[in-house]
Design an enzyme around this catalytic site. Structure first.
Site, mmCIF file in Angstrom:
data_model
loop_
_atom_site.group_PDB
_atom_site.id
_atom_site.type_symbol
_atom_site.label_atom_id
_atom_site.label_comp_id
_atom_site.label_asym_id
_atom_site.label_seq_id
_atom_site.Cartn_x
_atom_site.Cartn_y
_atom_site.Cartn_z
ATOM 1 N N ALA A 1 -14.027 -8.534 2.957
ATOM 2 C CA ALA A 1 -12.961 -8.548 2.371
ATOM 3 C C ALA A 1 -12.069 -8.141 1.724
ATOM 4 C CB ALA A 1 -13.658 -9.392 0.883
ATOM 5 N N ALA B 1 -9.551 -7.101 5.142
ATOM 6 C CA ALA B 1 -9.691 -7.984 5.704
ATOM 7 C C ALA B 1 -8.297 -7.697 4.664
ATOM 8 C CB ALA B 1 -9.870 -9.845 5.167
ATOM 9 N N GLU B 2 -8.581 -8.037 3.301
ATOM 10 C CA GLU B 2 -6.969 -7.564 2.609
ATOM 11 C C GLU B 2 -6.893 -6.304 2.487
ATOM 12 O OE1 GLU B 2 -6.290 -7.481 -2.243
ATOM 13 O OE2 GLU B 2 -7.990 -8.530 -1.308
ATOM 14 N N SER B 3 -7.619 -5.236 3.479
ATOM 15 C CA SER B 3 -6.662 -4.086 3.266
ATOM 16 C C SER B 3 -5.009 -4.153 4.616
ATOM 17 C CB SER B 3 -7.438 -2.783 3.155
ATOM 18 O OG SER B 3 -8.137 -2.541 2.400
ATOM 19 N N SER C 1 -3.098 -6.386 3.708
ATOM 20 C CA SER C 1 -1.619 -6.144 2.766
ATOM 21 C C SER C 1 -0.781 -4.448 3.190
ATOM 22 C CB SER C 1 -1.820 -4.986 1.758
ATOM 23 O OG SER C 1 -2.763 -6.444 0.679
#
Length: 141
Positions: free
Chosen positions: A59, A62-64, A67
């Site tokens: 996660a 994925a968020e990195s 963003s």
């Protein structure tokens, strides 16, 4: 942004110094007109106790990448980008090698964005399917 591909990736990776991305060894490796790709090594540092990749590390990858994609494809000079929500469906476990996350936009609005992030292993097996929503707000002067 008016960068060459190499400059943009170098700038993104330099921005990761002294952050979670550096701790997890996340590296932005490719981008195109509508996508951004990052990779992360799968080592014991990102394992859960039974020796496979921790879903939280997936996660974080994925968020990195999601963003950073919002930063790249929106006007980051004028806007502050923040994650609102992330979901991750883990489909296959992995214990070594690298995983790759490819972020593409489902919706690119002025205020909110929705990204699809596919996480695969080195053999292109689908490991996780993630969705990230971000918000873009005007930077304070």
């Amino acid at each position: 942004m008016n960068y060459s591909k190499a400059q943009l990736l170098e700038t993104a990776n330099k921005a990761s110094k002294n952050t979670l991305m550096e701790t997890l060894e996340i590296e932005m490796i490719d981008y195109g007109e509508d996508f951004l790709v990052a990779k992360m090594p799968v080592t014991p540092r990102v394992h859960q106790p039974d020796g496979v990749l921790h879903g939280g590390a997936t996660a974080a990858l994925a968020e990195s990448v999601g963003s950073f994609a919002s930063h790249i494809f929106l006007d980051a000079d004028k806007l502050m980008i923040r994650g609102l929500e992330i979901t991750a469906n883990h489909l296959k476990s992995v214990s070594s090698g690298f995983i790759y996350a490819k972020a593409t936009f489902i919706h690119k609005g002025r205020t909110t964005q929705l990204l699809d992030i596919r996480v695969t292993d080195e053999q292109d097996n689908l490991i996780s399917v993630c969705k990230l929503s971000t918000i873009s707000l005007p930077k304070k002067k």
